[in-house]
Design a protein around this motif. Structure first.
Motif, PDB file in Angstrom:
ATOM      1  N   GLY A 239      39.464  44.105  36.166  1.00 56.63           N
ATOM      2  CA  GLY A 239      40.349  44.408  37.159  1.00 56.63           C
ATOM      3  C   GLY A 239      41.594  43.956  36.644  1.00 56.63           C
ATOM      4  N   LEU A 240      41.825  43.125  35.650  1.00 54.08           N
ATOM      5  CA  LEU A 240      43.108  42.827  35.102  1.00 54.08           C
ATOM      6  C   LEU A 240      43.098  43.227  33.594  1.00 54.08           C
ATOM      7  CD1 LEU A 240      43.272  38.939  36.364  1.00 54.08           C
ATOM      8  CD2 LEU A 240      44.461  40.971  37.072  1.00 54.08           C
ATOM      9  N   ARG A 241      41.931  43.862  33.156  1.00 59.02           N
ATOM     10  CA  ARG A 241      42.303  44.408  31.593  1.00 59.02           C
ATOM     11  C   ARG A 241      42.937  45.312  31.223  1.00 59.02           C
ATOM     12  NH1 ARG A 241      35.694  43.926  30.966  1.00 59.02           N
ATOM     13  NH2 ARG A 241      35.516  41.594  31.027  1.00 59.02           N
TER      14      ARG A 241
ATOM     15  N   THR B 181      40.599  30.484  27.678  1.00 58.94           N
ATOM     16  CA  THR B 181      40.121  29.330  28.688  1.00 58.94           C
ATOM     17  C   THR B 181      41.433  29.132  29.398  1.00 58.94           C
ATOM     18  OG1 THR B 181      38.569  28.607  27.039  1.00 58.94           O
ATOM     19  CG2 THR B 181      39.342  26.768  28.782  1.00 58.94           C
ATOM     20  N   ARG B 182      42.559  29.042  28.633  1.00 57.22           N
ATOM     21  CA  ARG B 182      43.742  28.774  29.471  1.00 57.22           C
ATOM     22  C   ARG B 182      44.052  30.002  30.439  1.00 57.22           C
ATOM     23  NH1 ARG B 182      47.706  25.754  25.125  1.00 57.22           N
ATOM     24  NH2 ARG B 182      46.123  24.728  24.026  1.00 57.22           N
ATOM     25  N   THR B 183      43.763  31.195  30.033  1.00 53.23           N
ATOM     26  CA  THR B 183      44.014  32.123  31.072  1.00 53.23           C
ATOM     27  C   THR B 183      43.397  31.910  32.328  1.00 53.23           C
ATOM     28  OG1 THR B 183      44.670  33.811  29.339  1.00 53.23           O
ATOM     29  CG2 THR B 183      43.932  34.775  31.447  1.00 53.23           C
ATOM     30  N   ALA B 184      41.648  31.840  32.111  1.00 50.75           N
ATOM     31  CA  ALA B 184      40.963  31.508  33.122  1.00 50.75           C
ATOM     32  C   ALA B 184      41.590  30.637  34.202  1.00 50.75           C
ATOM     33  CB  ALA B 184      39.661  31.222  32.726  1.00 50.75           C
ATOM     34  N   LYS B 185      42.040  29.263  33.619  1.00 53.57           N
ATOM     35  CA  LYS B 185      42.418  28.288  34.537  1.00 53.57           C
ATOM     36  C   LYS B 185      43.583  28.648  35.151  1.00 53.57           C
ATOM     37  CE  LYS B 185      40.688  24.442  31.544  1.00 53.57           C
ATOM     38  NZ  LYS B 185      40.830  23.585  30.453  1.00 53.57           N
ATOM     39  N   LEU B 186      44.509  29.413  34.709  1.00 50.33           N
ATOM     40  CA  LEU B 186      45.703  29.832  35.206  1.00 50.33           C
ATOM     41  C   LEU B 186      45.238  30.919  36.357  1.00 50.33           C
ATOM     42  CD1 LEU B 186      48.270  30.296  32.521  1.00 50.33           C
ATOM     43  CD2 LEU B 186      48.391  28.960  34.307  1.00 50.33           C
ATOM     44  N   LEU B 187      44.325  31.730  36.096  1.00 54.01           N
ATOM     45  CA  LEU B 187      43.882  32.721  37.201  1.00 54.01           C
ATOM     46  C   LEU B 187      43.314  31.958  38.324  1.00 54.01           C
ATOM     47  CD1 LEU B 187      42.865  35.758  34.996  1.00 54.01           C
ATOM     48  CD2 LEU B 187      44.789  35.548  36.538  1.00 54.01           C
ATOM     49  N   GLU B 188      42.368  30.792  38.192  1.00 58.64           N
ATOM     50  CA  GLU B 188      41.839  29.960  39.133  1.00 58.64           C
ATOM     51  C   GLU B 188      42.582  29.434  40.026  1.00 58.64           C
ATOM     52  OE1 GLU B 188      39.094  27.268  37.318  1.00 58.64           O
ATOM     53  OE2 GLU B 188      37.807  28.751  36.356  1.00 58.64           O
ATOM     54  N   ALA B 189      43.772  28.879  39.261  1.00 55.45           N
ATOM     55  CA  ALA B 189      44.713  28.198  39.977  1.00 55.45           C
ATOM     56  C   ALA B 189      45.765  29.243  41.055  1.00 55.45           C
ATOM     57  CB  ALA B 189      45.910  27.521  39.025  1.00 55.45           C
TER      58      ALA B 189
ATOM     59  N   ALA C 263      52.742  50.707  37.611  1.00 56.19           N
ATOM     60  CA  ALA C 263      51.824  49.663  37.916  1.00 56.19           C
ATOM     61  C   ALA C 263      52.145  48.261  37.224  1.00 56.19           C
ATOM     62  CB  ALA C 263      50.660  50.430  37.419  1.00 56.19           C
ATOM     63  N   LEU C 264      52.566  48.488  35.830  1.00 55.56           N
ATOM     64  CA  LEU C 264      53.027  47.356  35.196  1.00 55.56           C
ATOM     65  C   LEU C 264      54.083  46.363  35.889  1.00 55.56           C
ATOM     66  CD1 LEU C 264      52.635  45.580  32.750  1.00 55.56           C
ATOM     67  CD2 LEU C 264      54.437  47.017  31.706  1.00 55.56           C
ATOM     68  N   ARG C 265      55.076  47.067  36.503  1.00 52.69           N
ATOM     69  CA  ARG C 265      56.159  46.418  37.149  1.00 52.69           C
ATOM     70  C   ARG C 265      55.702  45.754  38.704  1.00 52.69           C
ATOM     71  NH1 ARG C 265      61.596  47.812  37.196  1.00 52.69           N
ATOM     72  NH2 ARG C 265      60.963  49.557  35.585  1.00 52.69           N
ATOM     73  N   SER C 266      54.740  46.483  38.954  1.00 53.10           N
ATOM     74  CA  SER C 266      54.064  45.899  40.295  1.00 53.10           C
ATOM     75  C   SER C 266      53.313  44.414  39.894  1.00 53.10           C
ATOM     76  CB  SER C 266      53.387  46.709  41.021  1.00 53.10           C
ATOM     77  OG  SER C 266      52.579  46.269  42.179  1.00 53.10           O
ATOM     78  N   ARG C 267      52.414  44.680  38.804  1.00 50.86           N
ATOM     79  CA  ARG C 267      51.847  43.468  38.545  1.00 50.86           C
ATOM     80  C   ARG C 267      52.656  42.431  38.077  1.00 50.86           C
ATOM     81  NH1 ARG C 267      47.270  44.733  33.808  1.00 50.86           N
ATOM     82  NH2 ARG C 267      45.697  43.151  34.292  1.00 50.86           N
ATOM     83  N   MET C 268      53.597  42.617  37.398  1.00 52.08           N
ATOM     84  CA  MET C 268      54.724  41.601  36.843  1.00 52.08           C
ATOM     85  C   MET C 268      55.320  40.909  37.993  1.00 52.08           C
ATOM     86  SD  MET C 268      56.926  43.340  33.651  1.00 52.08           S
ATOM     87  CE  MET C 268      56.000  43.478  32.257  1.00 52.08           C
ATOM     88  N   LYS C 269      55.310  41.563  39.130  1.00 50.57           N
ATOM     89  CA  LYS C 269      56.128  41.075  40.249  1.00 50.57           C
ATOM     90  C   LYS C 269      55.299  40.185  40.758  1.00 50.57           C
ATOM     91  CE  LYS C 269      59.979  44.257  41.090  1.00 50.57           C
ATOM     92  NZ  LYS C 269      60.480  45.111  41.941  1.00 50.57           N
ATOM     93  N   THR C 270      53.990  40.535  41.070  1.00 49.50           N
ATOM     94  CA  THR C 270      52.988  39.790  41.536  1.00 49.50           C
ATOM     95  C   THR C 270      52.877  38.444  40.855  1.00 49.50           C
ATOM     96  OG1 THR C 270      51.832  41.782  42.529  1.00 49.50           O
ATOM     97  CG2 THR C 270      50.552  39.591  42.227  1.00 49.50           C
ATOM     98  N   PHE C 271      52.629  38.525  39.639  1.00 52.49           N
ATOM     99  CA  PHE C 271      52.487  37.312  39.052  1.00 52.49           C
ATOM    100  C   PHE C 271      53.805  36.413  38.870  1.00 52.49           C
ATOM    101  CE2 PHE C 271      48.710  39.423  37.136  1.00 52.49           C
ATOM    102  CZ  PHE C 271      47.558  38.338  37.203  1.00 52.49           C
ATOM    103  N   ALA C 272      54.913  36.871  38.784  1.00 51.61           N
ATOM    104  CA  ALA C 272      56.157  36.183  39.097  1.00 51.61           C
ATOM    105  C   ALA C 272      56.301  35.299  40.412  1.00 51.61           C
ATOM    106  CB  ALA C 272      57.106  37.194  38.899  1.00 51.61           C
ATOM    107  N   GLN C 273      55.274  35.514  41.345  1.00 49.92           N
ATOM    108  CA  GLN C 273      55.159  34.636  42.361  1.00 49.92           C
ATOM    109  C   GLN C 273      54.597  33.502  42.058  1.00 49.92           C
ATOM    110  OE1 GLN C 273      53.733  36.558  46.161  1.00 49.92           O
ATOM    111  NE2 GLN C 273      53.668  38.492  44.716  1.00 49.92           N
ATOM    112  N   TYR C 274      53.734  33.604  41.211  1.00 50.07           N
ATOM    113  CA  TYR C 274      52.924  32.214  40.683  1.00 50.07           C
ATOM    114  C   TYR C 274      53.253  31.745  39.372  1.00 50.07           C
ATOM    115  CZ  TYR C 274      50.109  34.462  44.353  1.00 50.07           C
ATOM    116  OH  TYR C 274      49.754  34.944  45.531  1.00 50.07           O
TER     117      TYR C 274
END
Length: 140
Positions: free
Chosen positions: A45-47, A127-135, A54-65
């Motif tokens: 789903g994130l690959r 590993t670091r990406t997984a931890k960030l996604l979990e958070a 679509a990229l712009r939308s994804r970037m804005k979503t992640f910018a919240q976090y």
């Protein structure tokens, strides 16, 4: 006199600066309309992200976090293809909901056409990406 078109190196350097100094819209503006961004080691789903909107939308979503505060350890390797470069870097930032800091080492293979990123194959520390996604999921 023709207008200067950014080189691959100039575009990558601008992308790295904009990730910290600009908005997510500014960053998305550096990508071609039909851009393909792949993250082969990301969860399903994130690959893949196809197209600028679509990229712009994804970037804005992640910018919240994720708030990016620095890009360090940058090395750009130019290849025999002038449109392609490999860039190593570490994103330093803060997880917005918790204020916790993070560092995410990455290697991207980037293709630039007419001064815009047309393709990027992004490889980040799994590993670091997984931890960030979990958070992020915990905060959402």
């Amino acid at each position: 006199m023709s207008e200067h078109v950014r080189t691959t190196r100039e575009t990558i350097e601008l992308m790295l600066r904009t990730a910290v100094e600009g908005s997510r819209d500014d960053l998305a503006d550096l990508y071609a309309e039909d851009v393909l961004v792949t993250n082969p080691f990301a969860p399903e789903g994130l690959r893949e992200s196809r197209g600028n909107e679509a990229l712009r939308s994804r970037m804005k979503t992640f910018a919240q976090y994720l708030d990016y505060t620095e890009i360090k350890n940058v090395i750009i390797y130019e290849t025999v293809d002038p449109q392609v470069a490999v860039v190593e870097f570490t994103v330093v930032g803060t997880l917005v909901p918790t204020g916790e800091g993070f560092e995410l080492p990455s290697i991207n293979v980037v293709r630039v056409v007419d001064g815009l990123i047309a393709e990027s194959r992004d490889h980040s520390d799994g590993t670091r990406t997984a931890k960030l996604l979990e958070a992020i999921q915990a905060a959402a």
